[in-house]
Design a protein around this motif. Structure first.
Motif, PDB file in Angstrom:
ATOM      1  N   GLU A 192       0.833  -1.201   0.000  1.00  0.00           N
ATOM      2  CA  GLU A 192       0.000   0.000   0.000  1.00  0.00           C
ATOM      3  C   GLU A 192       0.869   1.252   0.000  1.00  0.00           C
ATOM      4  O   GLU A 192       0.593   2.224  -0.717  1.00  0.00           O
ATOM      5  N   LYS A 193       1.919   1.233   0.807  1.00  0.00           N
ATOM      6  CA  LYS A 193       2.804   2.396   0.894  1.00  0.00           C
ATOM      7  C   LYS A 193       3.515   2.638  -0.432  1.00  0.00           C
ATOM      8  O   LYS A 193       3.680   3.786  -0.855  1.00  0.00           O
ATOM      9  N   GLU A 194       3.925   1.560  -1.098  1.00  0.00           N
ATOM     10  CA  GLU A 194       4.617   1.698  -2.381  1.00  0.00           C
ATOM     11  C   GLU A 194       3.721   2.338  -3.437  1.00  0.00           C
ATOM     12  O   GLU A 194       4.153   3.214  -4.192  1.00  0.00           O
ATOM     13  N   VAL A 195       2.451   1.919  -3.477  1.00  0.00           N
ATOM     14  CA  VAL A 195       1.506   2.494  -4.436  1.00  0.00           C
ATOM     15  C   VAL A 195       1.288   3.974  -4.134  1.00  0.00           C
ATOM     16  O   VAL A 195       1.269   4.817  -5.041  1.00  0.00           O
ATOM     17  N   LEU A 196       1.110   4.315  -2.845  1.00  0.00           N
ATOM     18  CA  LEU A 196       0.895   5.713  -2.465  1.00  0.00           C
ATOM     19  C   LEU A 196       2.116   6.556  -2.801  1.00  0.00           C
ATOM     20  O   LEU A 196       1.992   7.670  -3.347  1.00  0.00           O
ATOM     21  N   ASN A 197       3.314   6.054  -2.505  1.00  0.00           N
ATOM     22  CA  ASN A 197       4.520   6.824  -2.770  1.00  0.00           C
ATOM     23  C   ASN A 197       4.715   7.093  -4.256  1.00  0.00           C
ATOM     24  O   ASN A 197       5.181   8.162  -4.651  1.00  0.00           O
ATOM     25  N   GLU A 198       4.340   6.129  -5.091  1.00  0.00           N
ATOM     26  CA  GLU A 198       4.455   6.344  -6.535  1.00  0.00           C
ATOM     27  C   GLU A 198       3.468   7.419  -6.990  1.00  0.00           C
ATOM     28  O   GLU A 198       3.776   8.243  -7.854  1.00  0.00           O
ATOM     29  N   ARG A 199       2.280   7.420  -6.387  1.00  0.00           N
ATOM     30  CA  ARG A 199       1.304   8.458  -6.721  1.00  0.00           C
ATOM     31  C   ARG A 199       1.812   9.827  -6.282  1.00  0.00           C
ATOM     32  O   ARG A 199       1.691  10.820  -7.014  1.00  0.00           O
ATOM     33  N   LEU A 200       2.390   9.909  -5.081  1.00  0.00           N
ATOM     34  CA  LEU A 200       2.919  11.185  -4.584  1.00  0.00           C
ATOM     35  C   LEU A 200       4.048  11.681  -5.475  1.00  0.00           C
ATOM     36  O   LEU A 200       4.116  12.873  -5.795  1.00  0.00           O
ATOM     37  N   LYS A 201       4.916  10.763  -5.898  1.00  0.00           N
ATOM     38  CA  LYS A 201       6.019  11.151  -6.781  1.00  0.00           C
ATOM     39  C   LYS A 201       5.495  11.715  -8.093  1.00  0.00           C
ATOM     40  O   LYS A 201       6.009  12.717  -8.606  1.00  0.00           O
ATOM     41  N   SER A 202       4.441  11.077  -8.627  1.00  0.00           N
ATOM     42  CA  SER A 202       3.850  11.561  -9.872  1.00  0.00           C
ATOM     43  C   SER A 202       3.250  12.950  -9.691  1.00  0.00           C
ATOM     44  O   SER A 202       3.405  13.821 -10.551  1.00  0.00           O
ATOM     45  N   LEU A 203       2.570  13.173  -8.575  1.00  0.00           N
ATOM     46  CA  LEU A 203       1.982  14.485  -8.299  1.00  0.00           C
ATOM     47  C   LEU A 203       3.063  15.552  -8.175  1.00  0.00           C
ATOM     48  O   LEU A 203       2.954  16.639  -8.744  1.00  0.00           O
ATOM     49  N   ILE A 204       4.104  15.242  -7.416  1.00  0.00           N
ATOM     50  CA  ILE A 204       5.182  16.206  -7.180  1.00  0.00           C
ATOM     51  C   ILE A 204       5.843  16.622  -8.488  1.00  0.00           C
ATOM     52  O   ILE A 204       6.232  17.786  -8.658  1.00  0.00           O
ATOM     53  N   ASN A 205       5.944  15.684  -9.418  1.00  0.00           N
ATOM     54  CA  ASN A 205       6.627  15.960 -10.683  1.00  0.00           C
ATOM     55  C   ASN A 205       5.680  16.362 -11.814  1.00  0.00           C
ATOM     56  O   ASN A 205       6.100  16.457 -12.963  1.00  0.00           O
TER      57      ASN A 205
ATOM     58  N   VAL B  93       7.189  23.549 -10.982  1.00  0.00           N
ATOM     59  CA  VAL B  93       6.956  24.192  -9.692  1.00  0.00           C
ATOM     60  C   VAL B  93       5.591  23.715  -9.206  1.00  0.00           C
ATOM     61  O   VAL B  93       4.573  24.001  -9.833  1.00  0.00           O
ATOM     62  N   MET B  94       5.566  22.971  -8.125  1.00  0.00           N
ATOM     63  CA  MET B  94       4.336  22.331  -7.651  1.00  0.00           C
ATOM     64  C   MET B  94       4.071  22.720  -6.207  1.00  0.00           C
ATOM     65  O   MET B  94       4.924  22.536  -5.333  1.00  0.00           O
ATOM     66  N   LEU B  95       2.881  23.240  -5.962  1.00  0.00           N
ATOM     67  CA  LEU B  95       2.501  23.699  -4.630  1.00  0.00           C
ATOM     68  C   LEU B  95       1.369  22.840  -4.081  1.00  0.00           C
ATOM     69  O   LEU B  95       0.310  22.715  -4.706  1.00  0.00           O
ATOM     70  N   PHE B  96       1.589  22.257  -2.915  1.00  0.00           N
ATOM     71  CA  PHE B  96       0.543  21.534  -2.196  1.00  0.00           C
ATOM     72  C   PHE B  96       0.009  22.472  -1.122  1.00  0.00           C
ATOM     73  O   PHE B  96       0.753  22.881  -0.228  1.00  0.00           O
ATOM     74  N   MET B  97      -1.266  22.811  -1.244  1.00  0.00           N
ATOM     75  CA  MET B  97      -1.836  23.871  -0.431  1.00  0.00           C
ATOM     76  C   MET B  97      -3.234  23.516   0.036  1.00  0.00           C
ATOM     77  O   MET B  97      -3.788  22.480  -0.354  1.00  0.00           O
ATOM     78  N   LYS B  98      -3.795  24.371   0.866  1.00  0.00           N
ATOM     79  CA  LYS B  98      -5.183  24.231   1.288  1.00  0.00           C
ATOM     80  C   LYS B  98      -6.036  25.165   0.431  1.00  0.00           C
ATOM     81  O   LYS B  98      -5.899  26.383   0.518  1.00  0.00           O
TER      82      LYS B  98
ATOM     83  N   TYR C  86       1.661  22.337   5.985  1.00  0.00           N
ATOM     84  CA  TYR C  86       1.341  22.857   4.658  1.00  0.00           C
ATOM     85  C   TYR C  86       1.210  24.365   4.733  1.00  0.00           C
ATOM     86  O   TYR C  86       0.893  24.899   5.799  1.00  0.00           O
ATOM     87  N   PRO C  87       1.491  25.039   3.586  1.00  0.00           N
ATOM     88  CA  PRO C  87       1.785  24.520   2.245  1.00  0.00           C
ATOM     89  C   PRO C  87       3.188  23.937   2.123  1.00  0.00           C
ATOM     90  O   PRO C  87       4.053  24.208   2.948  1.00  0.00           O
ATOM     91  N   GLN C  88       3.378  23.141   1.057  1.00  0.00           N
ATOM     92  CA  GLN C  88       4.690  22.592   0.708  1.00  0.00           C
ATOM     93  C   GLN C  88       4.976  22.923  -0.754  1.00  0.00           C
ATOM     94  O   GLN C  88       4.133  22.686  -1.612  1.00  0.00           O
ATOM     95  N   LEU C  89       6.158  23.440  -1.020  1.00  0.00           N
ATOM     96  CA  LEU C  89       6.543  23.805  -2.384  1.00  0.00           C
ATOM     97  C   LEU C  89       7.639  22.872  -2.890  1.00  0.00           C
ATOM     98  O   LEU C  89       8.627  22.620  -2.180  1.00  0.00           O
ATOM     99  N   TYR C  90       7.462  22.361  -4.107  1.00  0.00           N
ATOM    100  CA  TYR C  90       8.449  21.498  -4.750  1.00  0.00           C
ATOM    101  C   TYR C  90       8.880  22.129  -6.071  1.00  0.00           C
ATOM    102  O   TYR C  90       8.055  22.696  -6.792  1.00  0.00           O
TER     103      TYR C  90
ATOM    104  N   VAL D 183      11.279  22.279  -1.511  1.00  0.00           N
ATOM    105  CA  VAL D 183      11.900  23.548  -1.127  1.00  0.00           C
ATOM    106  C   VAL D 183      11.591  23.834   0.332  1.00  0.00           C
ATOM    107  O   VAL D 183      12.461  24.164   1.132  1.00  0.00           O
ATOM    108  N   GLY D 184      10.324  23.698   0.701  1.00  0.00           N
ATOM    109  CA  GLY D 184       9.911  23.941   2.077  1.00  0.00           C
ATOM    110  C   GLY D 184       8.553  24.601   2.129  1.00  0.00           C
ATOM    111  O   GLY D 184       7.755  24.507   1.196  1.00  0.00           O
ATOM    112  N   GLY D 185       8.318  25.297   3.216  1.00  0.00           N
ATOM    113  CA  GLY D 185       7.041  25.962   3.423  1.00  0.00           C
ATOM    114  C   GLY D 185       7.141  27.467   3.284  1.00  0.00           C
ATOM    115  O   GLY D 185       8.095  27.998   2.703  1.00  0.00           O
ATOM    116  N   LEU D 186       6.171  28.165   3.838  1.00  0.00           N
ATOM    117  CA  LEU D 186       6.069  29.618   3.669  1.00  0.00           C
ATOM    118  C   LEU D 186       7.272  30.353   4.237  1.00  0.00           C
ATOM    119  O   LEU D 186       7.789  31.285   3.603  1.00  0.00           O
TER     120      LEU D 186
END
Length: 345
Positions: free
Chosen positions: A130-143, A147-152, A201-205, A211-214
């Motif tokens: 389960e963790k492997e599937v989730l991590n692959e999804r997160l990697k795809s989202l990040i890339n 410039v990718m921002l995870f925010m509310k 959050y937020p997290q910037l990639y 990169v980090g947060g605010l």
């Protein structure tokens, strides 16, 4: 008229009895009702010990169960002991002797003799899948964007002050960026904290790296030239979900991100629809090197790409920035021998 020993279920089987779970899909002819693999499973169920229950689960209709047991292809067979722990699995339906042996082993397995250590190992293995599937999804989202921002919330409607300030910093720097609203997906929200070892959050990639947060962004902005410090070029058009030109620029960047780009539902390791799964299989069969974008994670891209390409459905395959088409066209090219030449370029 005899009752079939195989039952359909939509939740995890009851504890107290050994079980074999058969994950199938309606688009997969051999595993569908009456197909060759379905017939083999029925025969195994009829011949097996009365201590073992046999269940069919439609993988795409029960995504929570598919995720729970780490199912990424059909057919997949999961074998459970009486405590509900996974003791064996068979991915694919090509090796009938292996499946027969696994079922036989489960039938002869002593429930009383199972050690707690083996149960723990099985549970840990399922969790790892389960963790492997989730991590692959997160990697795809990040890339999914340089410039990718995870925010509310969204850039047009931030749901917290920190997210709003981050959007303002990026916009002031004339940066084109993608966003993901973590309030819409609790699995991503919690999983990304562990994946990046960053609790808030937020997290910037940028280009796949955190990169980090605010606070970090503020420090960089105060030093001047935020775009330069991030290592990206500023744009004349800033990200705005209400600005068509900005969206078109982002889509253009996405379709040209790699020579072969597939826009699909889910990930190649865990497709979320039969059409996406079939096109992934064709690309993999040709050994193609490609990148995929999960359109279920970004509604703006999902709707915008339909207009951008004038193609109303998914999956969509692009080569060298040009739309090839959807599953039907790709299948016709594969059958005609043209797909391999196109992919190999």
């Amino acid at each position: 008229m005899s009752t079939s020993p195989v039952k359909e279920i939509s939740s995890a089987p009851p504890l107290g009895r050994k079980s074999v779970l058969f994950f199938w899909a309606s688009w997969h002819e051999q595993s569908n009702t009456g197909g060759a693999i379905d017939a083999v499973f029925g025969s195994l169920a009829s011949a097996a010990s009365a201590e073992v229950d046999f269940y069919r689960i439609e993988a795409e209709s029960q995504p929570q169960l598919s995720l729970k047991y780490g199912v990424t292809i059909v057919p997949t067979f999961i074998l459970l002991d009486a405590s509900g722990s996974v003791v064996d699995r068979v991915d694919g339906g090509d090796d009938v002797p292996l499946l027969t042996q696994a079922v036989s082993g489960l039938s002869s397995r002593s429930s009383a003799g199972q050690s707690k250590l083996k149960q723990q190992d099985s549970s840990e293995a399922a969790t790892a899948n389960e963790k492997e599937v989730l991590n692959e999804r997160l990697k795809s989202l990040i890339n999914s964007s340089d410039v990718m921002l995870f925010m509310k919330g969204s850039p047009a409607a931030p749901r917290c002050g920190f997210s709003r300030q981050t959007v303002e910093l990026l916009s002031d720097a004339n940066l084109l960026f993608g966003t993901f609203d973590i309030l819409t997906d609790e699995q991503v929200r919690q999983g990304l904290k562990t994946y990046s070892d960053w609790p808030t959050y937020p997290q910037l990639y940028v280009k796949g790296d955190l990169v980090g947060g605010l606070d970090i962004m503020k420090e960089m902005a105060e030093d001047g030239d935020l775009a330069g410090q991030l290592g990206v070029n500023s744009r004349d058009v800033v990200h705005d979900s209400n600005t068509q030109k900005s969206l078109e620029d982002r889509l253009k960047d996405l379709v040209n991100k790699e020579r072969i780009m597939l826009f699909m539902k889910g990930l190649p390791s865990a497709p979320r629809c039969g059409f996406s799964r079939q096109i992934v299989e064709m690309l993999n069969n040709h050994g193609a090197s490609y990148e995929a974008f999960d359109i279920l994670t970004d509604e703006e891209v999902r709707q915008g790409l339909k207009k951008y390409s004038d193609w109303p459905t998914y999956p969509q395959l692009y080569v060298d920035g040009d739309l090839v088409g959807g599953l039907d066209i790709v299948r016709e090219m594969d059958e005609g021998g043209d797909l391999k030449d196109l992919l190999m370029g």
